[in-house]
Design an enzyme around this catalytic site. Sequence first.
Site, PDB file in Angstrom:
ATOM      1  N   ASP A  64       0.810  -1.185   0.087  1.00 41.68           N
ATOM      2  CA  ASP A  64      -0.087   0.164  -0.002  1.00 41.68           C
ATOM      3  C   ASP A  64       0.751   1.180   0.017  1.00 41.68           C
ATOM      4  O   ASP A  64       2.226   1.318   0.121  1.00 41.68           O
ATOM      5  CB  ASP A  64      -1.051  -0.058   1.216  1.00 41.68           C
ATOM      6  N   TYR A  66       2.981   4.655   0.843  1.00 52.64           N
ATOM      7  CA  TYR A  66       3.515   5.474   1.825  1.00 52.64           C
ATOM      8  C   TYR A  66       2.617   6.231   2.571  1.00 52.64           C
ATOM      9  O   TYR A  66       1.834   6.845   1.837  1.00 52.64           O
ATOM     10  CB  TYR A  66       4.685   6.149   1.548  1.00 52.64           C
ATOM     11  N   PHE A  77       6.714   1.947  -4.350  1.00 51.12           N
ATOM     12  CA  PHE A  77       8.287   2.372  -3.820  1.00 51.12           C
ATOM     13  C   PHE A  77       8.852   3.609  -4.108  1.00 51.12           C
ATOM     14  O   PHE A  77       9.922   3.819  -3.673  1.00 51.12           O
ATOM     15  CB  PHE A  77       8.988   1.083  -4.314  1.00 51.12           C
ATOM     16  N   HIS A 186      10.960  -9.439   0.307  1.00 52.78           N
ATOM     17  CA  HIS A 186      11.002  -7.775   0.101  1.00 52.78           C
ATOM     18  C   HIS A 186      12.122  -7.154   0.274  1.00 52.78           C
ATOM     19  O   HIS A 186      13.037  -7.512   1.163  1.00 52.78           O
ATOM     20  CB  HIS A 186       9.687  -7.496   1.312  1.00 52.78           C
TER      21      HIS A 186
END
Length: 221
Positions: A64, A66, A77, A186
């Site tokens: 989701d 920031y 990202f 991740h």
Amino acid sequence: MAAITGSWQAALAQEFQKPYYKELFRFVREEYATQVIYPPADDLFNALHLTPLEQVKVLILGQDPYHEPGQAHGLCFSVRKGVPCPPSLQNIYRELQDDLGIEIPDHGCLEKWASRGVLLLNTVLTVRAHRAYSHRGRGWEQFTDAIIRIVNDKKEPVVCMLWGRPAQEKETILDNPAHLVLKAPHPSPLSAYRGFFGCKHFSRCNDFLTAHGVDAVDWRP
């Protein structure tokens, strides 16, 4: 909310008519009216605006947006220029440098990737300020699953990079043998050392694309 236009509008037309989407639209509109929500409403569908369906050759899935001020702008990202680079993106850049020798930039904006066919999609597209995953389970997952299915249906080769367990849960949707699915932990500082570093997804992606007659991605941010 910003409107979806172009090839994505046509591809997603059936989703807009479904009850879940109408409820999602109502919920998100109310959230923007009464809460601090990220990304800004005009940036909500930037991943689709900047990477038309016909240009998609790489899919990178995030979770989701920031949830701190000034960070989210509709690409997983990514942050706008002038915003400090988040730790996960710092690790992505580190792996990119180790893999392809690309110099780490002085910004965290991935709009150039998006313009070159890299769909930077979060599975949930909005979030309340300071509350990670606060819009989970409201319908975004169903909508972004539809986007993933549309990408999966493309006849042209696509590389799908699934970083972390939430992204890898979407692997069952990605069953087109024309595509390449790459999995790694991740890039978060909590997990990057478990196999994200050294995964060489960027070079493996370009090797696959060129082997199938598709131009390699210019990964310079």
